[in-house]
Scaffold this active site. Sequence first.
Site, PDB file in Angstrom:
ATOM      1  N   LYS A   1      -5.344  39.714  51.191  1.00 44.73           N
ATOM      2  CA  LYS A   1      -7.207  39.541  51.659  1.00 44.73           C
ATOM      3  C   LYS A   1      -7.536  38.515  51.987  1.00 44.73           C
ATOM      4  O   LYS A   1      -6.685  37.272  51.026  1.00 44.73           O
ATOM      5  CB  LYS A   1      -7.284  39.814  50.111  1.00 44.73           C
ATOM      6  CG  LYS A   1      -8.886  40.124  49.509  1.00 44.73           C
ATOM      7  CD  LYS A   1      -9.248  40.251  48.115  1.00 44.73           C
ATOM      8  CE  LYS A   1     -10.403  40.798  48.125  1.00 44.73           C
ATOM      9  NZ  LYS A   1     -11.458  41.000  46.881  1.00 44.73           N
TER      10      LYS A   1
ATOM     11  N   SER B   1     -14.109  44.673  46.804  1.00 46.82           N
ATOM     12  CA  SER B   1     -14.489  42.997  47.208  1.00 46.82           C
ATOM     13  C   SER B   1     -12.917  43.406  48.640  1.00 46.82           C
ATOM     14  O   SER B   1     -12.424  42.640  49.514  1.00 46.82           O
ATOM     15  CB  SER B   1     -14.231  42.058  46.796  1.00 46.82           C
ATOM     16  OG  SER B   1     -13.596  41.783  45.977  1.00 46.82           O
TER      17      SER B   1
ATOM     18  N   SER C   1     -12.565  45.728  42.311  1.00 47.24           N
ATOM     19  CA  SER C   1     -12.353  45.252  43.010  1.00 47.24           C
ATOM     20  C   SER C   1     -10.729  45.706  44.034  1.00 47.24           C
ATOM     21  O   SER C   1     -10.808  45.299  45.587  1.00 47.24           O
ATOM     22  CB  SER C   1     -12.379  43.584  43.679  1.00 47.24           C
ATOM     23  OG  SER C   1     -13.583  42.986  44.346  1.00 47.24           O
TER      24      SER C   1
END
Length: 461
Positions: free
Chosen positions: A83, A158, A182
């Site tokens: 990420k 996210s 997330s």
Amino acid sequence: MAETVSDLRSAGALETARLVRTGEVSALEVCDAAIERIERLDNQINAVVVRDFERARSAAKAIDKNRTSEDSRPLLGVAMTVKESNNVDGLPTTWGFEGFADYCPAEDAVIVSRLKAAGAVILGKTNAPVALADWQSFNPIYGRTSNPHDLTRTPGGSSGGSAAALAAGMVPLEYGSDIGGSIRAPANFCGVYGHKPTYGIVPLKGHNFPGTDGVEEPLAVSGPLARNARDLTAALKITAGGINPGWRLDLAAPLHERLEDYRVLALPLEGLPHVAENVSGPIRKFAEALDEAGAHVGRECDSLPDIMAMHEHYVRMLNTVITRGTPEARPIDVHKWFELQDIQMHLQRQWASLFEDFDIVLAPVASMSAFPHAESAIWSAPDAILDGQSVSYASQLVWAGLATFPGLPATAIPLGMTGDGLPTGVQALAPQFGDLTGLRFAELADKAGLCRDPAKPFPSL
């Protein structure tokens, strides 16, 4: 050899490492195959937004030069992404903020260092929303990421770029983060596996707001996403453990090694945000299938905490944490903060009491499957209409907070597809520090054929 390389599209991380270790495929072939898939597919999806292909190819060549069949590194030659919010030496870490577009840390995050030490080859970084604060993944620097199953819909957030890259078959392993669902929401929306660890067992150093270096945030965790639960377990074992060499983590072994020995609570949904039938139905069928497989499945529990009251406390703590240091900061009296921590501790004790009677709690990850793209953060969008009922997007944090506020581990497990062709699944909560119990449960359920169809792991692109 060419046939083996084409199989890498569906191979998991541990299987890929085995192929490299035995010499059936080279690390460079693994790397180049992943790069080819990214370059061919990502124009539509926009998941891998920071690319580091040349350094990845150099790392793969180094593995090939020194590889032996005795090499014990569990991720040997596995090409993967992380990420965008995770620091990687020399690559930008922006958290989606234009003001940090040129910020490039000179040191890897702890989890990145550990993944590399385990033999992983880092191809680049995947997209996330501004401030990691949405269940969508778009920002002014990298644009919008789409769900590989339906490009008009979100992959979640996210860690949306993480789940999208996995779902499209670009990489077999990813590492994201979770404070408000997330990891779990993107995994659920994209039909892959994701694990939110017990709070505090995976170091967050190097997963800081750009340019800062402070204490680890309350509630926040880093955790893996993968194509199968076995790879989640391996990635967690690689990355978990303290930074101080004097502090050793020794997670408890799984409580059971047979699916029929698990005691499972299917969370009662009365009084909670309405869950669409195309989401609750598969969870109900999963519980029934567990029952038929011999597991002990309950649907009531007197020791279950008051979930909506817990949600209110969770949101108060969450808003304090995520607005820290911003113009939107929501100050809280220090004594009120201590009260929240007291409430959190008492809830941990309540959950511990529940887990004396059950090993796993099944709950929705969200009330709905992947929703259409919105132009602003989904929390301010008009309510969704599910089975004729109005459900606010903000209420979806109820499902995230189940595990986040008390610091419990939770594994997102894909169950199949809705009638609209969208993935749906369930989260399996386990006792605090019982990560390996939850992960083993997911592995056994998958092995028993109770999860998604393994013959159709990726969308047609």
